[in-house]
Design a protein around this motif. Structure first.
Motif, PDB file in Angstrom:
ATOM      1  N   TYR A 220      34.907  39.422  44.678  1.00 48.92           N
ATOM      2  CA  TYR A 220      36.133  38.835  44.134  1.00 48.92           C
ATOM      3  C   TYR A 220      37.338  39.228  44.993  1.00 48.92           C
ATOM      4  CZ  TYR A 220      33.658  38.107  39.689  1.00 48.92           C
ATOM      5  OH  TYR A 220      32.787  37.706  38.717  1.00 48.92           O
TER       6      TYR A 220
ATOM      7  N   TYR B 228      36.942  43.084  45.608  1.00 50.27           N
ATOM      8  CA  TYR B 228      36.048  43.864  44.780  1.00 50.27           C
ATOM      9  C   TYR B 228      34.621  43.353  44.917  1.00 50.27           C
ATOM     10  CZ  TYR B 228      40.176  45.709  42.440  1.00 50.27           C
ATOM     11  OH  TYR B 228      41.363  46.324  42.172  1.00 50.27           O
TER      12      TYR B 228
ATOM     13  N   PHE C  10      42.548  36.875  39.798  1.00 52.45           N
ATOM     14  CA  PHE C  10      41.255  37.043  40.441  1.00 52.45           C
ATOM     15  C   PHE C  10      40.730  35.687  40.866  1.00 52.45           C
ATOM     16  CE2 PHE C  10      39.362  41.215  40.387  1.00 52.45           C
ATOM     17  CZ  PHE C  10      40.121  41.928  39.471  1.00 52.45           C
ATOM     18  N   GLY C  11      40.051  35.654  42.007  1.00 46.95           N
ATOM     19  CA  GLY C  11      39.300  34.472  42.370  1.00 46.95           C
ATOM     20  C   GLY C  11      38.097  34.332  41.448  1.00 46.95           C
TER      21      GLY C  11
ATOM     22  N   ASN D  10      55.364  40.551  48.549  1.00 44.55           N
ATOM     23  CA  ASN D  10      55.391  41.992  48.777  1.00 44.55           C
ATOM     24  C   ASN D  10      54.219  42.728  48.137  1.00 44.55           C
ATOM     25  OD1 ASN D  10      56.169  41.500  46.195  1.00 44.55           O
ATOM     26  ND2 ASN D  10      57.812  42.989  46.141  1.00 44.55           N
ATOM     27  N   ASP D  11      53.139  42.037  47.913  1.00 51.17           N
ATOM     28  CA  ASP D  11      52.013  42.697  47.265  1.00 51.17           C
ATOM     29  C   ASP D  11      50.729  42.579  48.081  1.00 51.17           C
ATOM     30  OD1 ASP D  11      53.161  42.099  43.929  1.00 51.17           O
ATOM     31  OD2 ASP D  11      53.042  43.968  45.025  1.00 51.17           O
ATOM     32  N   TYR D  12      49.788  43.427  47.739  1.00 58.79           N
ATOM     33  CA  TYR D  12      48.547  43.523  48.480  1.00 58.79           C
ATOM     34  C   TYR D  12      47.516  42.492  48.045  1.00 58.79           C
ATOM     35  CZ  TYR D  12      50.082  47.967  50.363  1.00 58.79           C
ATOM     36  OH  TYR D  12      50.773  48.936  51.029  1.00 58.79           O
TER      37      TYR D  12
ATOM     38  N   PHE E 288      36.127  48.537  43.737  1.00 58.47           N
ATOM     39  CA  PHE E 288      37.066  48.309  44.831  1.00 58.47           C
ATOM     40  C   PHE E 288      36.363  48.426  46.181  1.00 58.47           C
ATOM     41  CE2 PHE E 288      41.065  48.557  47.066  1.00 58.47           C
ATOM     42  CZ  PHE E 288      40.850  49.441  48.100  1.00 58.47           C
TER      43      PHE E 288
ATOM     44  N   PHE F 250      37.230  50.107  37.297  1.00 57.07           N
ATOM     45  CA  PHE F 250      36.713  49.414  36.124  1.00 57.07           C
ATOM     46  C   PHE F 250      35.719  50.272  35.352  1.00 57.07           C
ATOM     47  CE2 PHE F 250      38.128  44.991  36.255  1.00 57.07           C
ATOM     48  CZ  PHE F 250      38.708  44.924  37.513  1.00 57.07           C
TER      49      PHE F 250
ATOM     50  N   TYR G 184      40.244  42.787  30.606  1.00 54.79           N
ATOM     51  CA  TYR G 184      39.790  41.482  31.075  1.00 54.79           C
ATOM     52  C   TYR G 184      38.614  41.031  30.233  1.00 54.79           C
ATOM     53  CZ  TYR G 184      42.113  42.654  35.551  1.00 54.79           C
ATOM     54  OH  TYR G 184      43.010  42.998  36.531  1.00 54.79           O
TER      55      TYR G 184
ATOM     56  N   LYS H  21      51.723  37.334  37.862  1.00 53.35           N
ATOM     57  CA  LYS H  21      50.457  37.741  37.263  1.00 53.35           C
ATOM     58  C   LYS H  21      49.394  37.982  38.319  1.00 53.35           C
ATOM     59  CE  LYS H  21      51.172  35.473  32.826  1.00 53.35           C
ATOM     60  NZ  LYS H  21      50.734  34.398  31.924  1.00 53.35           N
ATOM     61  N   LEU H  22      48.543  38.968  38.047  1.00 48.09           N
ATOM     62  CA  LEU H  22      47.392  39.236  38.896  1.00 48.09           C
ATOM     63  C   LEU H  22      46.369  38.118  38.702  1.00 48.09           C
ATOM     64  CD1 LEU H  22      46.980  43.039  38.221  1.00 48.09           C
ATOM     65  CD2 LEU H  22      47.742  41.988  40.346  1.00 48.09           C
TER      66      LEU H  22
ATOM     67  N   PHE I  80      47.798  43.783  29.785  1.00 42.02           N
ATOM     68  CA  PHE I  80      47.862  45.000  30.567  1.00 42.02           C
ATOM     69  C   PHE I  80      49.014  45.866  30.076  1.00 42.02           C
ATOM     70  CE2 PHE I  80      51.424  44.240  33.493  1.00 42.02           C
ATOM     71  CZ  PHE I  80      51.571  42.862  33.401  1.00 42.02           C
TER      72      PHE I  80
ATOM     73  N   LEU J 196      42.575  37.968  32.789  1.00 44.93           N
ATOM     74  CA  LEU J 196      43.354  39.072  32.244  1.00 44.93           C
ATOM     75  C   LEU J 196      43.835  38.741  30.838  1.00 44.93           C
ATOM     76  CD1 LEU J 196      44.677  41.840  32.828  1.00 44.93           C
ATOM     77  CD2 LEU J 196      46.648  40.572  33.730  1.00 44.93           C
TER      78      LEU J 196
ATOM     79  N   THR K 186      43.430  42.341  47.492  1.00 44.68           N
ATOM     80  CA  THR K 186      42.377  43.321  47.243  1.00 44.68           C
ATOM     81  C   THR K 186      41.052  42.607  47.012  1.00 44.68           C
ATOM     82  OG1 THR K 186      44.078  44.612  46.088  1.00 44.68           O
ATOM     83  CG2 THR K 186      41.807  45.358  45.866  1.00 44.68           C
TER      84      THR K 186
ATOM     85  N   ARG L 226      48.494  38.620  43.669  1.00 38.78           N
ATOM     86  CA  ARG L 226      49.509  38.431  42.626  1.00 38.78           C
ATOM     87  C   ARG L 226      50.294  37.168  42.931  1.00 38.78           C
ATOM     88  NH1 ARG L 226      52.173  41.902  39.066  1.00 38.78           N
ATOM     89  NH2 ARG L 226      51.267  43.732  40.067  1.00 38.78           N
TER      90      ARG L 226
ATOM     91  N   TYR M 115      46.549  47.626  43.666  1.00 41.04           N
ATOM     92  CA  TYR M 115      45.551  46.862  42.921  1.00 41.04           C
ATOM     93  C   TYR M 115      44.189  47.512  43.044  1.00 41.04           C
ATOM     94  CZ  TYR M 115      49.215  43.401  43.137  1.00 41.04           C
ATOM     95  OH  TYR M 115      50.410  42.753  43.057  1.00 41.04           O
ATOM     96  N   GLU M 116      44.158  48.756  43.431  1.00 39.83           N
ATOM     97  CA  GLU M 116      42.886  49.457  43.489  1.00 39.83           C
ATOM     98  C   GLU M 116      42.548  49.863  42.068  1.00 39.83           C
ATOM     99  OE1 GLU M 116      42.709  52.524  46.388  1.00 39.83           O
ATOM    100  OE2 GLU M 116      40.762  53.257  45.707  1.00 39.83           O
ATOM    101  N   GLN M 117      42.017  48.901  41.361  1.00 38.63           N
ATOM    102  CA  GLN M 117      41.688  49.123  39.967  1.00 38.63           C
ATOM    103  C   GLN M 117      40.302  49.734  39.852  1.00 38.63           C
ATOM    104  OE1 GLN M 117      42.516  45.790  37.317  1.00 38.63           O
ATOM    105  NE2 GLN M 117      43.907  44.931  38.833  1.00 38.63           N
TER     106      GLN M 117
ATOM    107  N   LEU N 113      41.606  39.433  44.834  1.00 36.54           N
ATOM    108  CA  LEU N 113      42.652  39.597  43.824  1.00 36.54           C
ATOM    109  C   LEU N 113      44.002  39.584  44.511  1.00 36.54           C
ATOM    110  CD1 LEU N 113      43.660  40.368  40.958  1.00 36.54           C
ATOM    111  CD2 LEU N 113      43.348  42.747  41.614  1.00 36.54           C
TER     112      LEU N 113
ATOM    113  N   GLN O  33      41.608  46.814  50.656  1.00 39.72           N
ATOM    114  CA  GLN O  33      42.903  46.264  50.297  1.00 39.72           C
ATOM    115  C   GLN O  33      43.764  46.180  51.554  1.00 39.72           C
ATOM    116  OE1 GLN O  33      45.226  47.517  46.563  1.00 39.72           O
ATOM    117  NE2 GLN O  33      46.079  48.808  48.166  1.00 39.72           N
TER     118      GLN O  33
ATOM    119  N   ARG P   5      51.620  50.500  41.925  1.00 43.67           N
ATOM    120  CA  ARG P   5      51.546  49.066  42.177  1.00 43.67           C
ATOM    121  C   ARG P   5      50.274  48.683  42.945  1.00 43.67           C
ATOM    122  NH1 ARG P   5      55.327  45.708  41.244  1.00 43.67           N
ATOM    123  NH2 ARG P   5      54.728  44.310  42.914  1.00 43.67           N
TER     124      ARG P   5
ATOM    125  N   LEU Q 186      36.928  36.634  36.131  1.00 44.30           N
ATOM    126  CA  LEU Q 186      37.661  37.634  35.350  1.00 44.30           C
ATOM    127  C   LEU Q 186      39.015  37.068  34.941  1.00 44.30           C
ATOM    128  CD1 LEU Q 186      36.654  40.319  37.819  1.00 44.30           C
ATOM    129  CD2 LEU Q 186      36.685  40.886  35.411  1.00 44.30           C
TER     130      LEU Q 186
ATOM    131  N   ASP R 208      46.746  36.279  30.989  1.00 45.87           N
ATOM    132  CA  ASP R 208      46.552  34.831  30.968  1.00 45.87           C
ATOM    133  C   ASP R 208      46.039  34.297  29.636  1.00 45.87           C
ATOM    134  OD1 ASP R 208      45.320  35.188  34.298  1.00 45.87           O
ATOM    135  OD2 ASP R 208      47.288  34.457  33.665  1.00 45.87           O
TER     136      ASP R 208
END
Lengths: 111, 112
Positions: free
Chosen positions: A87, A36, A101-102, A30-32, A46, B103, B35, A98-99, B48, B45, A34, A91, B99-101, A89, A49, B97, B43, B59
């Motif tokens: 990158y 970068y 990242f590639g 249920n998550d996106y 960003f 930085f 991060y 946990k999130l 958070f 984590l 994204t 979950r 993920y448009e973070q 991203l 997404q 929720r 990257l 992590d």
């Protein structure tokens, strides 16, 4: 164990379309997903997404198949200024969710 | 535009010193992240926070702690810096929720 995998590097020429694929097994349902972009000495920025199928904005398109185990970032007609690290991203689907990242794909655009 | 600022761009500390890295965001975001970025490892984590005074391990939390006393500020603390903590540290913030973070510019920390 959730893992996100991308190619380490790609080369392209100005004006070409570039597709970068990311594999993300065990992705949360249920998550996106994204993407970068990062230039040297800067934080990631960003780009786009999506959750499923196709998403397009002024910068890129994102294609996500029905199983959501991968995603493809498409950059139309790249220019030299698109040279950067990209990158993905997502979950993980475990309880910790946990999130992840590639490792990042270094895109080199040549004249 | 969302702005995330970090207290220093470059920092040099000695082994054993206590190090504070501060991050401030101006968009009233609930979520904030720390991060570290190392060549070949991407990257990773560290910690958070999804609300004031709340924190979750990422992590690689070992050797680090965090503090979030105010919504706009998230601090990373190295209780006793070691040479293997030499790295680029990136702070990010995000709303809800998504993920448009967003930085910050990063802090390059060198521990000698």
């Amino acid at each position: 164990l959730a893992k996100t995998t991308q190619p380490i590097s790609m080369d392209s020429y100005e004006g070409q379309e570039v597709n970068i694929t990311c594999s993300h097994n065990n992705i949360a349902t249920n998550d996106y997903i994204t993407w970068y972009q990062q230039f040297p000495s800067q934080g990631p920025r960003f780009i786009i997404q999506g959750y499923k199928t196709k998403v397009t904005n002024e910068v890129a398109s994102l294609f996500i198949p029905a199983d959501r185990k991968s995603s493809t970032l498409s950059l139309p007609r790249v220019s030299l200024s698109d040279t950067a690290v990209y990158y993905c991203l997502s979950r993980g689907s475990s309880n910790t969710g946990k999130l992840i990242f590639g490792q990042g794909t270094t895109l080199q655009v040549k004249p | 535009d969302v702005k995330v600022t970090q207290s220093s761009r470059y920092l040099v500390k000695r082994t054993g010193e206590k190090v504070f890295l501060e991050c401030v965001q101006d968009m009233d975001h609930e979520n904030m992240f720390w991060y570290r970025q190392d060549p070949g490892l991407g990257l990773r984590l560290i910690y958070f926070s999804y609300d004031v005074k709340m924190k979750e391990k990422g992590d690689i939390p070992e050797g680090y702690s965090v503090s979030r006393e105010k919504k706009e500020r998230f601090s990373l603390i190295l209780e006793s810096a070691s040479t293997n903590q030499t790295s680029m540290y990136l702070c990010a913030s995000a709303s809800g929720r998504t993920y448009e973070q967003y930085f910050g510019p990063g802090t390059r920390l060198t521990v000698t």
